[in-house]
Design a protein around this motif. Sequence first.
Motif, short mmCIF file in Angstrom:
data_model
loop_
_atom_site.label_atom_id
_atom_site.label_comp_id
_atom_site.label_asym_id
_atom_site.label_seq_id
_atom_site.Cartn_x
_atom_site.Cartn_y
_atom_site.Cartn_z
N ALA A 142 0.84 -1.20 0.00
CA ALA A 142 0.00 0.00 0.00
C ALA A 142 0.87 1.25 0.00
O ALA A 142 2.07 1.22 0.29
CB ALA A 142 -0.91 -0.01 1.23
N ASP A 143 0.23 2.38 -0.31
CA ASP A 143 0.95 3.65 -0.39
C ASP A 143 1.56 4.05 0.95
O ASP A 143 2.56 4.77 0.99
CB ASP A 143 0.02 4.76 -0.87
CG ASP A 143 -0.35 4.60 -2.34
OD1 ASP A 143 0.33 3.82 -3.04
OD2 ASP A 143 -1.31 5.25 -2.78
N ILE A 221 14.27 6.78 -13.33
CA ILE A 221 12.93 7.32 -13.56
C ILE A 221 12.00 6.87 -12.44
O ILE A 221 11.21 7.66 -11.91
CB ILE A 221 12.40 6.86 -14.94
CG1 ILE A 221 13.29 7.41 -16.05
CG2 ILE A 221 10.94 7.30 -15.14
CD1 ILE A 221 13.01 6.82 -17.43
N PHE A 222 12.09 5.62 -12.07
CA PHE A 222 11.32 5.05 -10.97
C PHE A 222 12.31 4.59 -9.91
O PHE A 222 13.17 3.75 -10.17
CB PHE A 222 10.46 3.88 -11.45
CG PHE A 222 9.55 4.24 -12.60
CD1 PHE A 222 8.40 4.98 -12.39
CD2 PHE A 222 9.88 3.87 -13.89
CE1 PHE A 222 7.58 5.34 -13.45
CE2 PHE A 222 9.06 4.20 -14.97
CZ PHE A 222 7.91 4.95 -14.75
N SER A 223 12.19 5.14 -8.73
CA SER A 223 13.13 4.83 -7.66
C SER A 223 13.01 3.37 -7.24
O SER A 223 12.03 2.68 -7.58
CB SER A 223 12.86 5.73 -6.45
OG SER A 223 11.62 5.38 -5.85
N VAL A 224 13.96 2.92 -6.45
CA VAL A 224 13.91 1.55 -5.94
C VAL A 224 12.61 1.32 -5.17
O VAL A 224 11.93 0.29 -5.37
CB VAL A 224 15.13 1.26 -5.04
CG1 VAL A 224 14.96 -0.07 -4.30
CG2 VAL A 224 16.41 1.25 -5.87
N ALA A 225 12.24 2.25 -4.32
CA ALA A 225 11.01 2.09 -3.56
C ALA A 225 9.79 2.01 -4.47
O ALA A 225 8.91 1.16 -4.28
CB ALA A 225 10.85 3.26 -2.57
N TYR A 230 5.55 -1.10 -7.08
CA TYR A 230 4.86 -1.35 -8.35
C TYR A 230 4.84 -2.84 -8.68
O TYR A 230 3.79 -3.41 -9.01
CB TYR A 230 5.55 -0.57 -9.46
CG TYR A 230 4.90 -0.69 -10.82
CD1 TYR A 230 3.86 0.15 -11.20
CD2 TYR A 230 5.33 -1.65 -11.73
CE1 TYR A 230 3.26 0.05 -12.44
CE2 TYR A 230 4.73 -1.77 -12.97
CZ TYR A 230 3.71 -0.92 -13.33
OH TYR A 230 3.11 -1.04 -14.56
N VAL A 231 6.00 -3.48 -8.61
CA VAL A 231 6.07 -4.89 -8.97
C VAL A 231 5.17 -5.73 -8.07
O VAL A 231 4.54 -6.69 -8.52
CB VAL A 231 7.53 -5.39 -8.91
CG1 VAL A 231 7.61 -6.90 -9.11
CG2 VAL A 231 8.37 -4.69 -9.98
N SER A 232 5.07 -5.35 -6.79
CA SER A 232 4.25 -6.12 -5.85
C SER A 232 2.77 -6.08 -6.18
O SER A 232 2.00 -6.90 -5.66
CB SER A 232 4.46 -5.61 -4.42
OG SER A 232 3.71 -4.42 -4.17
N GLN A 233 2.34 -5.16 -7.05
CA GLN A 233 0.94 -5.11 -7.46
C GLN A 233 0.62 -6.18 -8.50
O GLN A 233 -0.56 -6.52 -8.71
CB GLN A 233 0.59 -3.73 -8.04
CG GLN A 233 0.97 -2.55 -7.18
CD GLN A 233 0.41 -2.63 -5.78
OE1 GLN A 233 -0.77 -2.87 -5.57
NE2 GLN A 233 1.28 -2.41 -4.79
#
Length: 285
Positions: A142-143, A221-225, A230-233
């Motif tokens: 979650a966010d 462009i997309f940080s590690v976090a 994202y991948v976990s979605q």
Amino acid sequence: MKLLRVGTAGAERPALLDAEGVLRDLSGIVDDIDGALLADGAALGRVRAAADAGELPALDANGLRIGPPLARIGKIVCIGLNYHDHARETGAEPPAEPVIFFKAADTVVGPNDTVLVPRGSVKTDWEVELAVVIGRTARYLADDEDPLAYVAGYAVAHDVSEREFQIERGGTWDKGKNCETFNPFGPWLVTADEVGDPQELSLKLWVNGELKQDGTTGEQIFSVAEVVRYVSQFMALYPGDVINTGTPAGVALGAPEPKPFLRGGDVVELEIAGLGRQRQEFKDA
């Protein structure tokens, strides 16, 4: 901690590099360095306590092969076009969402092992990448959750790529990414507490002594976090899974013609600040 595995391929033993640069044997404490260990806080605590107490026997590093620092990798999730400068050099639009592809775990070799140029290859390319090693199961983060809390540590990965196979031969990228030996990994798995901010790491790569890539994870462009969340979605991430987070500018694909793709006999060296250095000689398969 700097965790690693040493010995002949398929028979590596777990080890630790201490603060003085001495190689220490972990085989009396843990069976191996794998997802099960990374998910076991008590076992990691025992390793740390033994290291701090000076209880680990030294190993003679002379002539000792360094293997991949992680055994029994579950999956390798790769993020494409994840650096602003790399997107610019290849003429690609920065993606609106992370580009995901996979490498098979059997592409992984040690950081100094030979890399094979595939038969029929004319466009074998280099890519230095920050690898993220998962230490806790992550699904649908979650966010308000911290994705970095699910990261056990970081390592150097070399996402070797065959661009003709990847781009010009139809289908997905997988054909150009999964050739034998195409993911040198290591030398160390550095635990997250020792790395600090993963967006402040410099990455460098040389071909035959010439500096080709000189970037920073701050260009992602997309940080590690963001990547972990994202991948976990889309899939569950398990302890021992790896995410290769993309490469900065300086690859052969982005160079002017004639592009300097790799051939047998070339030597590639690469490093990420604090995570160690790799060296591979390329040979024809």
